[in-house]
Design a protein around this motif. Structure first.
Motif, mmCIF file in Angstrom:
data_model
loop_
_atom_site.group_PDB
_atom_site.id
_atom_site.type_symbol
_atom_site.label_atom_id
_atom_site.label_comp_id
_atom_site.label_asym_id
_atom_site.label_seq_id
_atom_site.Cartn_x
_atom_site.Cartn_y
_atom_site.Cartn_z
ATOM 1 N N ARG A 1 31.557 38.830 45.467
ATOM 2 C CA ARG A 1 32.255 37.549 45.335
ATOM 3 C C ARG A 1 31.413 36.387 45.859
ATOM 4 O O ARG A 1 31.380 35.305 45.256
ATOM 5 C CB ARG A 1 33.574 37.601 46.095
ATOM 6 C CG ARG A 1 34.546 38.666 45.589
ATOM 7 C CD ARG A 1 35.866 38.589 46.346
ATOM 8 N NE ARG A 1 36.778 39.652 45.949
ATOM 9 C CZ ARG A 1 38.040 39.739 46.351
ATOM 10 N NH1 ARG A 1 38.534 38.804 47.157
ATOM 11 N NH2 ARG A 1 38.808 40.750 45.953
ATOM 12 N N ILE B 1 40.899 42.519 50.722
ATOM 13 C CA ILE B 1 40.261 43.291 49.650
ATOM 14 C C ILE B 1 40.663 44.746 49.818
ATOM 15 O O ILE B 1 40.536 45.316 50.905
ATOM 16 C CB ILE B 1 38.726 43.168 49.693
ATOM 17 C CG1 ILE B 1 38.282 41.706 49.548
ATOM 18 C CG2 ILE B 1 38.088 44.027 48.603
ATOM 19 C CD1 ILE B 1 36.783 41.501 49.656
ATOM 20 N N GLN C 1 32.230 44.618 48.016
ATOM 21 C CA GLN C 1 32.982 43.734 47.126
ATOM 22 C C GLN C 1 32.879 42.273 47.564
ATOM 23 O O GLN C 1 32.860 41.361 46.737
ATOM 24 C CB GLN C 1 34.450 44.165 47.088
ATOM 25 C CG GLN C 1 34.646 45.560 46.481
ATOM 26 C CD GLN C 1 36.083 46.025 46.582
ATOM 27 O OE1 GLN C 1 36.922 45.673 45.744
ATOM 28 N NE2 GLN C 1 36.369 46.824 47.616
ATOM 29 N N ASP D 1 44.763 39.975 43.289
ATOM 30 C CA ASP D 1 44.094 41.253 43.055
ATOM 31 C C ASP D 1 45.138 42.343 43.283
ATOM 32 O O ASP D 1 45.547 42.605 44.410
ATOM 33 C CB ASP D 1 42.915 41.403 44.028
ATOM 34 C CG ASP D 1 42.157 42.706 43.849
ATOM 35 O OD1 ASP D 1 42.465 43.455 42.910
ATOM 36 O OD2 ASP D 1 41.253 42.969 44.674
ATOM 37 N N VAL E 1 44.659 40.420 47.907
ATOM 38 C CA VAL E 1 45.187 41.684 47.409
ATOM 39 C C VAL E 1 46.703 41.725 47.598
ATOM 40 O O VAL E 1 47.219 41.393 48.665
ATOM 41 C CB VAL E 1 44.537 42.874 48.140
ATOM 42 C CG1 VAL E 1 45.203 44.188 47.729
ATOM 43 C CG2 VAL E 1 43.049 42.915 47.852
ATOM 44 N N GLN F 1 46.816 45.983 43.473
ATOM 45 C CA GLN F 1 46.572 47.394 43.748
ATOM 46 C C GLN F 1 47.920 48.123 43.692
ATOM 47 O O GLN F 1 48.958 47.560 44.061
ATOM 48 C CB GLN F 1 45.935 47.577 45.128
ATOM 49 C CG GLN F 1 44.660 46.788 45.340
ATOM 50 C CD GLN F 1 43.496 47.303 44.507
ATOM 51 O OE1 GLN F 1 43.431 48.500 44.204
ATOM 52 N NE2 GLN F 1 42.587 46.408 44.136
ATOM 53 N N GLU G 1 48.924 39.514 38.354
ATOM 54 C CA GLU G 1 47.562 39.172 37.933
ATOM 55 C C GLU G 1 47.502 37.775 37.350
ATOM 56 O O GLU G 1 46.536 37.033 37.577
ATOM 57 C CB GLU G 1 47.058 40.207 36.927
ATOM 58 C CG GLU G 1 46.722 41.555 37.558
ATOM 59 C CD GLU G 1 46.254 42.563 36.528
ATOM 60 O OE1 GLU G 1 46.445 42.308 35.314
ATOM 61 O OE2 GLU G 1 45.703 43.614 36.932
#
Length: 835
Positions: free
Chosen positions: A506, A449, A502, A753, A784, A755, A748
């Motif tokens: 979830r 994350i 976060q 996820d 991520v 970044q 995506e």
């Protein structure tokens, strides 16, 4: 002992004589004033043989003994009356001779009523015009004691002790009946166990302890005579103070002379006994938890007492349960390990003073994983009811009203909770419950994350509150150096707030709360629907919105905190905390009430996965080499990690509340879990910061070291379910040299996820396009993926930045220590909690 005399002529003659003289002789001997008034005639007309002849005889209330886990170290005694019943065989002959010489020299000849004694007392009292001699036999005295002890109503007690002829006649009738039901030795044994000897001593065993600190079988002639002389008038003949020594000596010497008269002892023995001077002394038996053998055991003792009072097996009401504890004569072996207790208390004393100048409490509690047995409770407080010299209350409002604080003396259950003690903020120690909930929902340890300095969550926050942005909860990390992509290993090890904010989104806050409940956390603080507190927020309809729970805003106490972590250390087995190993009745029978109550609270592999992350906090290697925060695990001046000090496989977690107003540290081996908390018990929501890092962590660490010294080194294995470690992995699409927007869309769509790293990197791709990703090969499903933007340079990176990977090869050297990673937190950081 002398045999009972059942001569039929003696028995019949006594009955006839008693029937004839019951109304006159008995009362005249004992109540001459009543006889002179003529009232005797009326009461003497009662038919003697119609009086009650049945007596309910039970054992008197007996003292209960509370021991440490070794079964021999006495912690405390509990009693309403200090009495321990013993068999007549345990009473020395010299004690029996002394009592009979003083109270009833014809005991083994009469049938409950001593006719010769009545006549002798009648003549003596008639000559004196008042009562100078009594005629009650030991059997009659026993009847009086029994009627008093086993009365069902206050009136029955009055009836058993009033100075009336009717009472004397009932007593005589019952005495004669009891002599037909019980042997002489049984009567004497019960009498010696019921009789009061003054100074709180009931029965001969307690009397020998109180006056001579010895067991009855060790009594000498002068001691036995003194005790026998006390029975008639304890307040006059007890040598408890200097002003009573003369009367006690005179009475003792009279008993010694009576022993000569009855040929129990010789003249030489009598002279030797009378030559012993009586010293004023009487040591009352300490009672209850305020009088434990060592004062710091009082907090554990109080926890035991409160546990007992909750057990319905000991009675339907609290009153009945207390009577059982203080009158049942139990031998109670508790779970208190004296070595563990002293290890914790020594560290508490080394790290925080106990005085009226120190309002903070350093509280340590130890629980055994897999059994729930509470092995110790220590704090910098005296367990005492005397609060006269305590410091001022720390809450300004209460201090303004002149209230004193609870330091250094208190009997409040600071470590176990109860009453007004609802607990103290647990801080980041509560992140464990979010991690458990996430693992249970198939989020593996390598769940990545992106964790910025501050994150906006979907959870509601009161607008204008410290952690709110608008009406959303927006927590921050302790410092900006924590910003980055983290796994559970790193997020837990570095205590990254925005990672766990976060993660609880979830996993679901309600599932984190449920995990905490299953593991042993109790929500004691209770408010209302309009003004909710922990108990309301933890309810099913509110828990889904309680995201801030992950940062430990809920109150807890060291006992609950230790027990919840012990659940994980026991590989998912939760046991209710218990303070007893064994409970034996006065008769020696063991009660089935000390068995641990355990169940599986969490899956074994989930627990082992959580332990693997918890190893990162204390410097123990992860089974998968994923701990990258070795610097944060070092806390001693010498740079030692916690594991280096304890020298055992361990795991744990630190925690602070907002502004460092409380500090916590939980540390566990497979055999023992210790939770330490530092807080202000008088003002749990204080606005005053404190330096708990240098107090709690070392005290817990060194206490664990000392408690585990010489114990077997036991480790946990890795989880068998590798999906809980790395989880199903997905290939990361190659988006090199694509426009950023296109690459972002592709990633995506693949379920990652995404970044974007703002700082460009060297790459052969066109400037502004994608240079590559981290990771570049595969990662956890939904994990991520960070896009790196090219600066257009032809220089390519010499080495890809590694991301989370699979477990190490099996032939990797397991003993090789990984290169220490530099800490991402400055030395002044506490734990990363900023709620």
């Amino acid at each position: 002992m002398r045999p009972r005399d059942h001569n039929i002529f003696v028995n019949v003659g006594s009955l006839v004589l008693c029937g004839v003289l019951a109304g006159v002789v008995v009362a005249a001997a004992l109540l001459p004033a009543v006889a002179a008034s003529g009232l005797i005639a009326k009461e003497g007309m009662e038919r003697f043989d119609e009086l009650p002849a049945e007596l309910t005889v039970l054992d008197g209330p007996q003292i209960s003994y509370v021991y440490a886990s070794d079964g021999t170290t006495l912690l405390a005694t509990m009693y309403d009356e200090n009495r321990r019943n013993i068999d007549l065989d345990a009473v020395p002959q010299v004690m029996i001779d002394a009592v009979l010489a003083a109270e009833d020299s014809n005991f083994y000849e009469h049938v409950g009523v001593d006719v010769r004694g009545i006549a002798r007392a009648f003549v003596a009292n008639l000559d004196a015009g008042q009562t100078t001699q009594g005629a009650s036999t030991v059997t009659q005295q026993f009847i009086r004691l029994a009627l008093t002890y086993f009365a069902d109503t206050p009136q029955e007690i009055v009836d058993a002790t009033e100075e009336t002829t009717a009472r004397k006649l009932r007593e005589a009738r019952l005495a004669m009946a009891v002599e037909q039901q019980m042997s002489k030795d049984e009567i004497l044994e019960r009498y010696l166990n019921l009789a009061y000897f003054g100074e709180g001593a009931y029965g001969i065993f307690a009397a020998a302890q109180v006056y001579f600190s010895k067991r009855p079988e060790d009594l000498e002639v002068h001691e036995a005579a003194l005790l026998a002389g006390i029975i008639q008038a304890p307040s006059m003949h007890s040598p408890a103070s200097a002003d009573r020594v003369a009367a006690a000596t005179e009475r003792r010497n009279w008993v010694i002379e009576r022993m000569v008269d009855t040929r129990a002892i010789s003249r030489a023995e009598a002279n030797e006994a009378k030559a012993v001077e009586i010293e004023p002394r009487a040591e009352r038996q300490p009672n209850e938890c305020v009088s434990t053998v060592e004062n710091h055991w009082g907090f554990f003792c109080d926890y035991f007492y409160r546990w007992w009072m909750e057990q319905e097996a000991f009675g339907a009401t609290p009153w009945e349960r207390e009577r059982r504890l203080k009158g049942g004569g139990y031998q109670i072996v508790t779970t208190l390990d004296v070595d563990v207790q002293h290890a914790m208390k020594d560290q508490v004393d080394d790290h925080l003073e106990t005085s009226a100048d120190e309002p903070h409490a350093l509280m340590l509690t130890a629980v055994e994983p897999g059994t729930g047995k509470v092995r110790g409770m220590a704090t910098n407080r005296h367990f005492s009811l005397d609060e006269s010299d305590n410091g001022p209350h720390t809450d300004p409002l209460r201090r303004a009203h002149g209230m004193l604080g609870t330091y250094p003396n208190t009997t409040n259950p600071l470590l176990a909770g109860g009453g007004d003690i609802t607990g103290y903020h647990g801080g980041s120690t509560f992140k464990l419950y979010t991690m458990i909930a996430a693992l249970e929902r198939e989020m593996p340890l390598d769940t990545t994350i992106q964790s910025p300095f501050q994150v906006t969550t979907r959870f509601y926050a009161e607008p204008g509150s410290g952690a709110a942005c608008g009406s959303n909860w927006c927590p921050r990390n302790f410092n900006r150096d924590m910003t980055g992509t983290h796994t559970m290993w790193n997020g837990f090890g570095f205590s990254v707030n925005t990672y766990f904010a976060q993660l609880i989104e979830r996993a679901g806050a309600e599932h984190a709360v449920d995990a905490a409940k299953r593991m042993g956390i109790k929500f004691r603080a209770s408010g209302s629907e309009e003004f909710p507190q922990d108990a309301q927020y933890a309810q099913p309809h509110r828990a889904p919105g309680w995201g801030v729970f992950t940062l430990g805003v809920s109150d807890t106490v060291p006992l609950d905190l230790a027990n919840s972590y012990a659940t994980v250390s026991a590989e998912g087995i939760h046991c209710d905390p218990i303070p007893v190993e064994e409970i034996r009745t006065a008769g020696g029978d063991s009660l089935d009430l000390a068995r641990p109550e355990c169940d599986r609270a969490i899956d074994r592999d989930v627990a082992l996965a959580a332990i693997d992350a918890g190893r990162c906090v204390v410097g123990t290697r992860s089974h998968f080499g994923e701990c990258t925060n070795s610097g944060t695990a070092r806390f001693t001046p010498e740079g030692q990690a916690t594991v280096d000090v304890v020298e055992q496989p361990i795991w744990g977690k630190t925690g602070t509340s907002e502004g460092v107003r409380t500090y916590s540290f939980v540390l566990s081996t497979r055999q023992l879990t210790i939770a330490g908390m530092m807080a202000d018990p008088d003002w749990a929501d204080t606005d005053q910061d404190m330096d708990g890092f240098g107090t709690v962590r070392p005290s817990v660490t060194y206490a664990m070291r000392d408690a585990m010294r010489g114990k077997e080194s036991l480790d946990w294995g890795p989880p068998e379910d590798m999906d809980l470690v790395y989880g199903p992995r997905e290939d990361v699409p190659d988006v090199s040299c694509l426009p950023v927007s296109e690459a972002e869309s592709i990633l995506e769509d693949a379920g990652f996820d995404v970044q974007i790293e703002d700082d460009p990197v060297d790459s052969a791709c066109p400037a502004g396009d994608v240079a590559g990703t981290t990771p570049s090969d595969s990662t956890t499903r939904g994990g991520v993926v960070t896009i790196h933007i090219s600066n257009g340079s032809d220089h390519e990176e010499e080495e890809d930045q590694p991301g989370p990977g699979p477990p190490p090869d099996e032939d990797e050297d397991e003993d090789e220590e990984p290169d220490p990673m530099p800490t991402v937190r400055p030395p002044g950081n506490r734990d990363g909690d900023d709620t």
